[in-house]
Enzyme design. Structure first.
Site, mmCIF file in Angstrom:
data_model
loop_
_atom_site.group_PDB
_atom_site.id
_atom_site.type_symbol
_atom_site.label_atom_id
_atom_site.label_comp_id
_atom_site.label_asym_id
_atom_site.label_seq_id
_atom_site.Cartn_x
_atom_site.Cartn_y
_atom_site.Cartn_z
ATOM 1 N N SER A 124 -8.116 -6.929 -0.627
ATOM 2 C CA SER A 124 -7.294 -5.728 -0.769
ATOM 3 C C SER A 124 -7.985 -4.732 -1.681
ATOM 4 C CB SER A 124 -5.954 -6.141 -1.379
ATOM 5 O OG SER A 124 -5.251 -5.011 -1.818
ATOM 6 N N TYR A 148 -1.101 -10.385 -8.013
ATOM 7 C CA TYR A 148 -1.531 -10.356 -6.618
ATOM 8 C C TYR A 148 -3.020 -9.969 -6.530
ATOM 9 C CZ TYR A 148 -2.070 -8.480 -1.901
ATOM 10 O OH TYR A 148 -2.530 -8.201 -0.645
ATOM 11 N N LYS A 152 -6.412 -12.159 -5.236
ATOM 12 C CA LYS A 152 -7.379 -11.747 -4.205
ATOM 13 C C LYS A 152 -8.803 -11.804 -4.751
ATOM 14 C CE LYS A 152 -4.698 -11.058 -0.769
ATOM 15 N NZ LYS A 152 -4.774 -11.956 0.388
HETATM 16 P P1 NAD Z 1 2.535 -10.763 6.153
HETATM 17 O O1 NAD Z 1 3.389 -11.326 5.080
HETATM 18 O O2 NAD Z 1 3.182 -10.013 7.249
HETATM 19 O O3 NAD Z 1 1.633 -11.910 6.793
HETATM 20 C C1 NAD Z 1 1.209 -13.045 6.060
HETATM 21 C C2 NAD Z 1 1.597 -14.272 6.871
HETATM 22 O O4 NAD Z 1 1.147 -15.427 6.175
HETATM 23 C C3 NAD Z 1 3.099 -14.406 7.081
HETATM 24 O O5 NAD Z 1 3.364 -14.588 8.462
HETATM 25 C C4 NAD Z 1 3.481 -15.648 6.268
HETATM 26 O O6 NAD Z 1 4.542 -16.346 6.864
HETATM 27 C C5 NAD Z 1 2.175 -16.418 6.252
HETATM 28 N N1 NAD Z 1 1.975 -17.303 5.101
HETATM 29 C C6 NAD Z 1 2.107 -17.007 3.786
HETATM 30 N N2 NAD Z 1 1.794 -18.076 3.042
HETATM 31 C C7 NAD Z 1 1.446 -19.073 3.896
HETATM 32 C C8 NAD Z 1 1.001 -20.401 3.731
HETATM 33 N N3 NAD Z 1 0.889 -20.952 2.524
HETATM 34 N N4 NAD Z 1 0.699 -21.125 4.838
HETATM 35 C C9 NAD Z 1 0.826 -20.598 6.072
HETATM 36 N N5 NAD Z 1 1.249 -19.341 6.292
HETATM 37 C C10 NAD Z 1 1.544 -18.578 5.214
HETATM 38 O O7 NAD Z 1 1.420 -9.852 5.424
HETATM 39 P P2 NAD Z 1 0.338 -8.879 6.060
HETATM 40 O O8 NAD Z 1 0.667 -7.492 5.634
HETATM 41 O O9 NAD Z 1 0.114 -9.183 7.480
HETATM 42 O O10 NAD Z 1 -0.919 -9.312 5.204
HETATM 43 C C11 NAD Z 1 -1.874 -10.250 5.682
HETATM 44 C C12 NAD Z 1 -2.910 -10.480 4.597
HETATM 45 O O11 NAD Z 1 -3.505 -9.227 4.230
HETATM 46 C C13 NAD Z 1 -2.322 -11.061 3.309
HETATM 47 O O12 NAD Z 1 -3.245 -11.978 2.767
HETATM 48 C C14 NAD Z 1 -2.203 -9.855 2.417
HETATM 49 O O13 NAD Z 1 -2.265 -10.194 1.069
HETATM 50 C C15 NAD Z 1 -3.407 -9.031 2.840
HETATM 51 N N6 NAD Z 1 -3.254 -7.593 2.562
HETATM 52 C C16 NAD Z 1 -2.129 -6.935 2.990
HETATM 53 C C17 NAD Z 1 -1.980 -5.586 2.684
HETATM 54 C C18 NAD Z 1 -0.729 -4.848 3.099
HETATM 55 O O14 NAD Z 1 -0.420 -3.830 2.472
HETATM 56 N N7 NAD Z 1 -0.010 -5.283 4.132
HETATM 57 C C19 NAD Z 1 -2.962 -4.893 1.965
HETATM 58 C C20 NAD Z 1 -4.100 -5.597 1.563
HETATM 59 C C21 NAD Z 1 -4.243 -6.945 1.872
HETATM 60 N N1 UFG Z 2 6.447 5.179 -2.654
HETATM 61 C C1 UFG Z 2 7.573 5.962 -2.796
HETATM 62 N N2 UFG Z 2 8.766 5.433 -2.432
HETATM 63 C C2 UFG Z 2 8.899 4.187 -1.921
HETATM 64 C C3 UFG Z 2 7.745 3.380 -1.772
HETATM 65 C C4 UFG Z 2 6.537 3.907 -2.161
HETATM 66 O O1 UFG Z 2 7.487 7.093 -3.250
HETATM 67 O O2 UFG Z 2 10.033 3.761 -1.616
HETATM 68 C C5 UFG Z 2 5.119 5.731 -3.005
HETATM 69 C C6 UFG Z 2 4.383 4.955 -4.083
HETATM 70 O O3 UFG Z 2 4.735 5.438 -5.361
HETATM 71 C C7 UFG Z 2 2.917 5.239 -3.706
HETATM 72 C C8 UFG Z 2 2.951 5.379 -2.190
HETATM 73 O O4 UFG Z 2 4.307 5.654 -1.859
HETATM 74 O O5 UFG Z 2 2.516 6.474 -4.254
HETATM 75 C C9 UFG Z 2 2.514 4.125 -1.458
HETATM 76 O O6 UFG Z 2 3.272 3.003 -1.936
HETATM 77 P P1 UFG Z 2 3.296 1.606 -1.150
HETATM 78 O O7 UFG Z 2 4.242 0.719 -1.876
HETATM 79 O O8 UFG Z 2 3.520 1.844 0.294
HETATM 80 O O9 UFG Z 2 1.801 1.088 -1.286
HETATM 81 P P2 UFG Z 2 0.949 0.709 -2.583
HETATM 82 O O10 UFG Z 2 -0.303 1.512 -2.509
HETATM 83 O O11 UFG Z 2 1.732 0.803 -3.809
HETATM 84 O O12 UFG Z 2 0.654 -0.836 -2.349
HETATM 85 C C10 UFG Z 2 -0.066 -1.294 -1.219
HETATM 86 C C11 UFG Z 2 0.341 -2.702 -0.859
HETATM 87 C C12 UFG Z 2 -0.093 -3.648 -1.919
HETATM 88 C C13 UFG Z 2 -1.525 -3.525 -2.209
HETATM 89 C C14 UFG Z 2 -1.862 -2.105 -2.518
HETATM 90 C C15 UFG Z 2 -3.344 -1.926 -2.668
HETATM 91 O O13 UFG Z 2 1.722 -2.768 -0.689
HETATM 92 O O14 UFG Z 2 0.139 -4.959 -1.448
HETATM 93 O O15 UFG Z 2 -1.428 -1.265 -1.461
HETATM 94 O O16 UFG Z 2 -3.992 -2.346 -1.507
HETATM 95 F F1 UFG Z 2 -1.855 -4.262 -3.295
#
Ligand code: NAD
Ligand code: UFG
Length: 337
Positions: A124, A148, A152
């Site tokens: 991330s 978190y 990572k």
């Molecule tokens: P998500 O929660 O939709 O998907 C993660 C999946 O992993 C889920 O289906 C959950 O049930 C499964 N899971 C969690 N722990 C588990 C375990 N111990 N064993 C088996 N399955 C398990 O999240 P996502 O947004 O699809 O994210 C996927 C990956 O990308 C994650 O590792 C997340 O940290 C990373 N990531 C997400 C974002 C974001 O903003 N969505 C940003 C950067 C990185």
């Molecule tokens: N925001 C609002 N209102 C809301 C939600 C968010 O104004 O209800 C704003 C936040 O302040 C920020 C922007 O929208 O300025 C984006 O916020 P998000 O929560 O959508 O995303 P973040 O960048 O805070 O976090 C995301 C993922 C994290 C990850 C991070 C960096 O959710 O898991 O990006 O990759 F760690």
């Protein structure tokens, strides 16, 4: 070849599984469904015209992993499984480190035992922390600001050291920026449990009438319009980045570390306006105090992903909103209806 996709019923995993199946790969999904639903598999099958294998189970379950690697000709792993709530991780550090770090170590150990040494890992942009300069290049200092982010970075380090210990390992560390959007079919998309923490799903739930109004967390940042700026990337672009990473790993050993972003920053107000256009609705909002822990602005340097992977994001913010709206309006209750 069979690709094991952990977390494959989740948001990013499901979109990636569709593209893997469409590209002709055999796919085995392992997910414990702690943050997703089994119905996702039917939707994936409907889109791709082909079903992935599905095992409900946990990456920390060593015996299960041993069985999977013994039974299936797995050549590579895409490791999405993990917990991702920035809001929750500070209250439950042991859960986050156990799931994200210990879970990854069990997986890597069983990969090693089975002689499977190719992995794509979901990292991330949060590993960078407070920007020292922008855009974040892959060489930006790494200083996560929450549990978190630390989890990572720890897994990145484990994989770096594993690759140093044995040159046969092929590792792609993909640092995602802010994934949004949904598959253009409207059949799969993001389905957060409870009240969404993230901006796009919250806006979508306001548009569909599930929530009264959006809270904008601060309009007094030193950014283009005072609201927070992020690099939103369409989840289908993110998914195609994984296919590009797999191709890269077929030809290269060692560790690839790469940003997956667009290089473009979008403010909260810009996203609201783009969504209003896509849904043809007003999004009621109220500006409230800043959210603790939020950074004002960050976005990717997207040059290296183009050079290393010959990949770049194709979709802009308008398309991200159109696809999110299609998904949300066709599935007001996500996969749960
Ligand atoms: P998500 O929660 O939709 O998907 C993660 C999946 O992993 C889920 O289906 C959950 O049930 C499964 N899971 C969690 N722990 C588990 C375990 N111990 N064993 C088996 N399955 C398990 O999240 P996502 O947004 O699809 O994210 C996927 C990956 O990308 C994650 O590792 C997340 O940290 C990373 N990531 C997400 C974002 C974001 O903003 N969505 C940003 C950067 C990185
Ligand atoms: N925001 C609002 N209102 C809301 C939600 C968010 O104004 O209800 C704003 C936040 O302040 C920020 C922007 O929208 O300025 C984006 O916020 P998000 O929560 O959508 O995303 P973040 O960048 O805070 O976090 C995301 C993922 C994290 C990850 C991070 C960096 O959710 O898991 O990006 O990759 F760690």
């Amino acid at each position: 070849m069979t690709i094991l996709v952990t977390g494959g019923t989740g948001y990013i995993g499901s979109h990636t599984v569709v593209q893997l199946l469409e590209a002709g790969h055999e796919v085995l999904v392992l997910d414990n469904l702690c943050n997703s639903k089994a119905q996702v598999i039917d939707r994936i099958t409907k889109i791709a015209g082909k079903a992935p294998g599905f095992i409900e189970g946990d990456v920390r379950d060593r015996a299960l992993l041993k069985q999977l690697f013994a039974k299936h000709p797995i050549e590579t792993v895409i490791h999405f499984a993990g917990l991702k709530s920035v809001a929750e991780c500070g209250q439950k550090p042991l859960l986050y480190y156990d799931n994200n770090v210990s879970g990854s170590i069990v997986l890597f150990e069983e990969m090693k035992n089975a002689g499977v040494k190719s992995i794509v890992f979901s990292s991330s942009a949060t590993v960078y922390g407070e920007p020292v300069f922008l855009p974040y290049t892959e060489a930006h200092p790494l200083k996560p600001i929450n549990v978190y982010g630390h989890s990572k970075l720890m897994v990145e380090q484990v994989l770096q050291d594993l690759a140093l210990s044995d040159r046969a390992w092929k590792v792609a560390l993909l640092r995602y920026f802010n994934p949004v959007g949904a598959h253009h079919s409207g059949l799969i998309g993001e389905d957060p449990a409870g009240i969404p923490n993230n901006l796009m799903p919250f806006v979508a739930q306001v548009a569909v009438g599930k929530r009264a109004k959006l809270s904008v967390f601060g309009d007094d940042y030193d950014t283009k319009d005072g609201t927070g700026v992020r690099d939103y990337i369409h989840v289908d672009d993110l998914a195609s980045g994984h296919l590009a990473a797999l191709q890269y790993l077929q030809k290269n050993q060692g560790v690839l570390t790469v940003n997956l972003g667009t290089g473009q920053g979008t403010s909260v107000f810009e996203l609201i306006h783009a969504f209003e256009k896509a849904a043809n609705k007003k999004i009621p909002y109220e500006v409230v105090a800043r959210r603790a822990g939020d950074l004002p602005e960050y976005y990717a340097d997207a040059v290296y992903s183009k050079t290393a992977l010959d990949w770049q994001a194709q979709h802009g913010i308008d398309r991200m909103c159109v696809d999110t709206w299609r998904w949300q309006s066709q599935n007001p209750n996500g996969f749960g209806q």
